[in-house]
Write an enzyme that holds these catalytic residues in place. Structure first.
Site, PDB file in Angstrom:
ATOM      1  N   GLU A 207      54.060  37.070  28.262  1.00 43.56           N
ATOM      2  CA  GLU A 207      52.789  37.702  27.923  1.00 43.56           C
ATOM      3  C   GLU A 207      52.721  39.023  28.682  1.00 43.56           C
ATOM      4  O   GLU A 207      52.750  39.040  29.914  1.00 43.56           O
ATOM      5  CB  GLU A 207      51.641  36.798  28.340  1.00 43.56           C
ATOM      6  CG  GLU A 207      50.305  37.365  27.973  1.00 43.56           C
ATOM      7  CD  GLU A 207      49.167  36.439  28.346  1.00 43.56           C
ATOM      8  OE1 GLU A 207      49.093  36.038  29.514  1.00 43.56           O
ATOM      9  OE2 GLU A 207      48.355  36.124  27.463  1.00 43.56           O
TER      10      GLU A 207
ATOM     11  N   GLU B  38      42.130  27.567  29.961  1.00 48.17           N
ATOM     12  CA  GLU B  38      42.350  28.517  28.859  1.00 48.17           C
ATOM     13  C   GLU B  38      43.297  29.581  29.388  1.00 48.17           C
ATOM     14  O   GLU B  38      42.894  30.447  30.153  1.00 48.17           O
ATOM     15  CB  GLU B  38      41.014  29.160  28.438  1.00 48.17           C
ATOM     16  CG  GLU B  38      39.975  28.183  27.946  1.00 48.17           C
ATOM     17  CD  GLU B  38      40.317  27.590  26.601  1.00 48.17           C
ATOM     18  OE1 GLU B  38      41.335  27.991  25.975  1.00 48.17           O
ATOM     19  OE2 GLU B  38      39.578  26.702  26.142  1.00 48.17           O
TER      20      GLU B  38
ATOM     21  N   GLY C 128      40.831  34.627  44.593  1.00 48.57           N
ATOM     22  CA  GLY C 128      41.270  33.404  43.958  1.00 48.57           C
ATOM     23  C   GLY C 128      41.862  32.415  44.938  1.00 48.57           C
ATOM     24  O   GLY C 128      41.548  31.220  44.913  1.00 48.57           O
ATOM     25  N   GLU C 129      42.712  32.944  45.836  1.00 51.89           N
ATOM     26  CA  GLU C 129      43.403  32.032  46.764  1.00 51.89           C
ATOM     27  C   GLU C 129      42.483  31.544  47.879  1.00 51.89           C
ATOM     28  O   GLU C 129      42.889  30.713  48.694  1.00 51.89           O
ATOM     29  CB  GLU C 129      44.684  32.680  47.313  1.00 51.89           C
ATOM     30  CG  GLU C 129      44.504  33.956  48.114  1.00 51.89           C
ATOM     31  CD  GLU C 129      44.432  35.223  47.262  1.00 51.89           C
ATOM     32  OE1 GLU C 129      44.118  35.137  46.061  1.00 51.89           O
ATOM     33  OE2 GLU C 129      44.668  36.322  47.822  1.00 51.89           O
TER      34      GLU C 129
ATOM     35  N   GLY D  99      38.616  30.404  44.895  1.00 52.33           N
ATOM     36  CA  GLY D  99      39.151  29.617  43.770  1.00 52.33           C
ATOM     37  C   GLY D  99      39.886  28.383  44.265  1.00 52.33           C
ATOM     38  O   GLY D  99      39.734  27.285  43.719  1.00 52.33           O
TER      39      GLY D  99
ATOM     40  N   LYS E 294      33.145  31.182  40.202  1.00 52.35           N
ATOM     41  CA  LYS E 294      33.956  32.169  40.938  1.00 52.35           C
ATOM     42  C   LYS E 294      34.419  33.201  39.916  1.00 52.35           C
ATOM     43  O   LYS E 294      35.376  33.007  39.194  1.00 52.35           O
ATOM     44  CB  LYS E 294      35.171  31.496  41.592  1.00 52.35           C
ATOM     45  CG  LYS E 294      35.653  32.220  42.793  1.00 52.35           C
ATOM     46  CD  LYS E 294      36.781  33.159  42.755  1.00 52.35           C
ATOM     47  CE  LYS E 294      37.756  33.572  41.811  1.00 52.35           C
ATOM     48  NZ  LYS E 294      37.927  35.035  41.753  1.00 52.35           N
TER      49      LYS E 294
ATOM     50  N   CYS F 159      44.120  37.363  25.565  1.00 44.41           N
ATOM     51  CA  CYS F 159      44.992  36.183  25.553  1.00 44.41           C
ATOM     52  C   CYS F 159      45.401  35.821  24.129  1.00 44.41           C
ATOM     53  O   CYS F 159      46.452  35.229  23.924  1.00 44.41           O
ATOM     54  CB  CYS F 159      44.274  35.018  26.205  1.00 44.41           C
ATOM     55  SG  CYS F 159      42.617  34.789  25.562  1.00 44.41           S
TER      56      CYS F 159
HETATM   57  P1  NAD Z   1      44.545  35.275  37.091  1.00 42.31           P
HETATM   58  O1  NAD Z   1      45.023  33.940  36.735  1.00 42.31           O
HETATM   59  O2  NAD Z   1      45.291  36.032  38.116  1.00 42.31           O
HETATM   60  O3  NAD Z   1      43.048  35.236  37.630  1.00 42.31           O
HETATM   61  C1  NAD Z   1      42.012  34.590  36.937  1.00 42.31           C
HETATM   62  C2  NAD Z   1      40.997  34.096  37.934  1.00 42.31           C
HETATM   63  O4  NAD Z   1      41.603  33.095  38.751  1.00 42.31           O
HETATM   64  C3  NAD Z   1      40.464  35.169  38.871  1.00 42.31           C
HETATM   65  O5  NAD Z   1      39.100  34.940  39.108  1.00 42.31           O
HETATM   66  C4  NAD Z   1      41.274  34.922  40.141  1.00 42.31           C
HETATM   67  O6  NAD Z   1      40.633  35.375  41.309  1.00 42.31           O
HETATM   68  C5  NAD Z   1      41.401  33.404  40.123  1.00 42.31           C
HETATM   69  N1  NAD Z   1      42.509  32.861  40.906  1.00 42.31           N
HETATM   70  C6  NAD Z   1      43.654  33.484  41.286  1.00 42.31           C
HETATM   71  N2  NAD Z   1      44.412  32.645  42.034  1.00 42.31           N
HETATM   72  C7  NAD Z   1      43.743  31.470  42.116  1.00 42.31           C
HETATM   73  C8  NAD Z   1      44.027  30.215  42.737  1.00 42.31           C
HETATM   74  N3  NAD Z   1      45.145  29.996  43.425  1.00 42.31           N
HETATM   75  N4  NAD Z   1      43.124  29.223  42.590  1.00 42.31           N
HETATM   76  C9  NAD Z   1      41.993  29.391  41.888  1.00 42.31           C
HETATM   77  N5  NAD Z   1      41.670  30.566  41.294  1.00 42.31           N
HETATM   78  C10 NAD Z   1      42.531  31.604  41.399  1.00 42.31           C
HETATM   79  O7  NAD Z   1      44.435  36.051  35.735  1.00 42.31           O
HETATM   80  P2  NAD Z   1      43.893  37.520  35.519  1.00 42.31           P
HETATM   81  O8  NAD Z   1      44.950  38.470  35.967  1.00 42.31           O
HETATM   82  O9  NAD Z   1      42.565  37.644  36.140  1.00 42.31           O
HETATM   83  O10 NAD Z   1      43.721  37.530  33.912  1.00 42.31           O
HETATM   84  C11 NAD Z   1      44.782  37.737  33.040  1.00 42.31           C
HETATM   85  C12 NAD Z   1      45.353  36.448  32.534  1.00 42.31           C
HETATM   86  O11 NAD Z   1      44.331  35.601  32.003  1.00 42.31           O
HETATM   87  C13 NAD Z   1      46.315  36.627  31.384  1.00 42.31           C
HETATM   88  O12 NAD Z   1      47.483  35.901  31.615  1.00 42.31           O
HETATM   89  C14 NAD Z   1      45.581  36.073  30.157  1.00 42.31           C
HETATM   90  O13 NAD Z   1      46.364  35.551  29.160  1.00 42.31           O
HETATM   91  C15 NAD Z   1      44.706  35.075  30.736  1.00 42.31           C
HETATM   92  N6  NAD Z   1      43.500  34.903  29.894  1.00 42.31           N
HETATM   93  C16 NAD Z   1      43.388  33.804  29.100  1.00 42.31           C
HETATM   94  C17 NAD Z   1      42.279  33.638  28.286  1.00 42.31           C
HETATM   95  C18 NAD Z   1      42.107  32.413  27.421  1.00 42.31           C
HETATM   96  O14 NAD Z   1      41.005  32.150  26.948  1.00 42.31           O
HETATM   97  N7  NAD Z   1      43.120  31.631  27.177  1.00 42.31           N
HETATM   98  C19 NAD Z   1      41.289  34.582  28.285  1.00 42.31           C
HETATM   99  C20 NAD Z   1      41.424  35.693  29.108  1.00 42.31           C
HETATM  100  C21 NAD Z   1      42.542  35.830  29.923  1.00 42.31           C
END
Ligand code: NAD
Length: 471
Positions: free
Chosen positions: A378, A244, A202-203, A206, A169, A278
């Site tokens: 963050e 992650e 995502g909701e 995901g 996804k 991140c």
């Molecule tokens: P997000 O958590 O909103 O979304 C990430 C993914 O999760 C998207 O594909 C989204 O559609 C999906 N998602 C959203 N709600 C969900 C749910 N309830 N169940 C399952 N999946 C769901 O994050 P973002 O805004 O896309 O990215 C930014 C964030 O990601 C920042 O906080 C950053 O730190 C983090 N990040 C971490 C790393 C790492 O390796 N640690 C790398 C990149 C980004």
């Protein structure tokens, strides 16, 4: 205008059951550049079923077959590199050099997984037992927008190396990159069902992946809040997880640091990926005795940092990915001033030379206390906080006083001392004085930065389960 109206299930591009159309934007102009038709729960279930059917045969594939497949996948993505770079610039707004790095990162994931697989021992003896490392089954892979293509490829590479199958996804905001990657992977001749890609919310998609009983594991990169939701949803069926998540990484400047090197290092760590990283080093810990000197040096350096058009080779910081992300960054800059931090350079609003688009001014606050919001949360934009400290042990205590533990950085002239400080930092990775990243080393976080590790042998074992047979 691009229209993306297929998802990928069971080895074929198919029209999703879901009908919602989602706008794709160019962050450098704010304008709509395309639409993607989103998949829904029914599409997700079809993808999971296809991956489940493909698992028995794929789990029995040989090491050599998987290595050959991984190399074909690397070649196929490499062949689309220029196109992928263009998509990353257009759809995400990454400056050219970063966009090129992101395409290489996507290719590299397959090559590194193949390399890991070459020497990995799937079977070992422990006393009287034969212990084999078994693939898990169907794995759900969920990626964010800040390196969508790279995360798809890196995660899928390890799933394939392990002998499992995948339902991916991707970020719904990165559909153009996803389309190019999907076409490339399809051309590489992967057995039907081994990987499936359902772009959706995502909701919806995901959440279905996180709760479905046929998903053995979820590997997720994204925010800590979403990571928690996935962990909760997966608890019912005891899903394995690799999470992650976010970070608020310290950059510890020791009092013997050479600022001619430490300042560029701090800006590289703080502003990488336009601050949407991140692992960004966003809390810069500076010895109070050298604070004024550091402030002058970083202010002069930031004044030279160009935040603007991603295609301009001089640009170091591109636009934020979305209006929402732009608003979020602005609100944190406002909050920093409201809570009493001193704005050293930057601030609210757009850089002068940009009109539309989601551009932000590279911003540094000083006199920040570690309990201020801009030092705790963050921000995910080019906003850095200088936190003064007294002694070295104060610096270590402040560095570790955070809910996160993904990354840390140390700058100092004495290698043994810098190493000793690094040893005391609670973080999954520490980089001293701009040392190059080791891609085979484990990547992941302590505390609320996540669970588990990616890359190399640690990354492969995250998709394997030990099974002991006696007699
Ligand atoms: P997000 O958590 O909103 O979304 C990430 C993914 O999760 C998207 O594909 C989204 O559609 C999906 N998602 C959203 N709600 C969900 C749910 N309830 N169940 C399952 N999946 C769901 O994050 P973002 O805004 O896309 O990215 C930014 C964030 O990601 C920042 O906080 C950053 O730190 C983090 N990040 C971490 C790393 C790492 O390796 N640690 C790398 C990149 C980004």
């Amino acid at each position: 205008m691009k229209t993306i109206d297929t998802i990928y299930i069971d080895g074929a591009f198919v029209t999703p059951h879901g009908t919602e159309l989602f706008d794709l934007h160019n962050p450098a102009t704010g304008r709509v550049i395309g639409q993607v038709q989103l998949g829904d729960e029914i599409d997700t279930r079809a993808a999971i079923a296809a991956a489940k059917r493909a698992f028995p045969a794929f789990s029995r594939s040989s090491r050599q077959e998987r290595i050959a497949l991984l190399n074909r996948l690397a070649d196929a993505v490499q062949a689309r590199s220029a196109e992928l770079t263009e998509a990353v610039i257009e759809e995400y707004g990454a400056p050219i050099s970063r966009a090129e790095w992101m395409s290489d990162y996507a290719v590299g994931g397959f090559r590194l997984a193949a390399q890991t697989l070459e020497t990995y021992e799937f079977t070992r003896r422990i006393g009287s037992a034969k212990v084999t490392m078994e693939p898990l089954g169907v794995v759900g892979l969920i990626t964010p927008w800040n390196a969508n293509a790279g995360f798809i490829c890196n995660k899928l590479a390890m799933v394939i190396a392990s002998g499992s199958t995948a339902v991916i996804k991707p970020s719904e905001m990165s559909a153009i990159q996803t389309q190019i990657v999907t076409e490339a992977l399809h051309e590489a001749g992967v057995p039907a069902g081994v990987f499936n890609i359902v772009t959706g919310r995502g909701e919806v998609v995901g959440a279905e992946i996180s709760a479905h009983r046929d998903i053995a594991k979820v590997s997720f990169t994204g925010s800590t809040a979403t990571g928690r939701a996935i962990l909760r949803a997966g608890a019912e069926t005891m899903k394995r997880v690799t999470l992650e998540l976010g970070g608020k990484s310290p950059m510890v400047i020791l009092d013997d640091a050479d600022f001619a090197e430490a300042v560029p290092f701090a800006l590289m760590a703080g502003f990488m990926n336009s601050g949407q990283a991140c692992i960004a080093g966003t809390r810069i810990l500076v010895p109070r005795a050298r604070l004024a000197e550091f402030e002058a040096a970083i202010k002069a350096a930031v004044a030279e940092v160009r935040s603007g058009a991603p295609r301009d080779p001089e640009t170091a910081i591109g636009p934020m990915v979305s209006q929402r992300q732009w608003d979020r960054v602005q609100s944190y800059i406002r909050k920093g001033s409201e809570e009493g931090a001193t704005l050293l350079i930057g601030g609210e609003g757009r850089p002068e030379e940009t009109k539309d688009g989601w551009f932000v001014r590279p911003t540094v606050f000083t006199d920040v206390r570690n309990d201020m919001t801009i030092a705790r949360d963050e921000i995910f934009g080019p906003v850095l906080s200088i936190i003064p400290y007294g002694t070295e042990s104060d610096a270590i205590a402040i560095a570790n006083d955070t809910d996160y533990g993904l990354h840390a950085y140390v700058a100092g002239s004495d290698p043994a001392r810098a190493q000793a400080v690094a040893d005391q930092l609670v973080a999954g990775r520490v980089v001293i004085n701009g040392a190059p990243m080791e891609p085979m080393a484990p990547f992941g976080g302590f505390k609320q930065s996540g669970i588990g590790r990616e890359n190399g042998v640690f990354g492969l074992e995250a998709y394997l389960e030990p099974k002991a047979v006696m007699g």
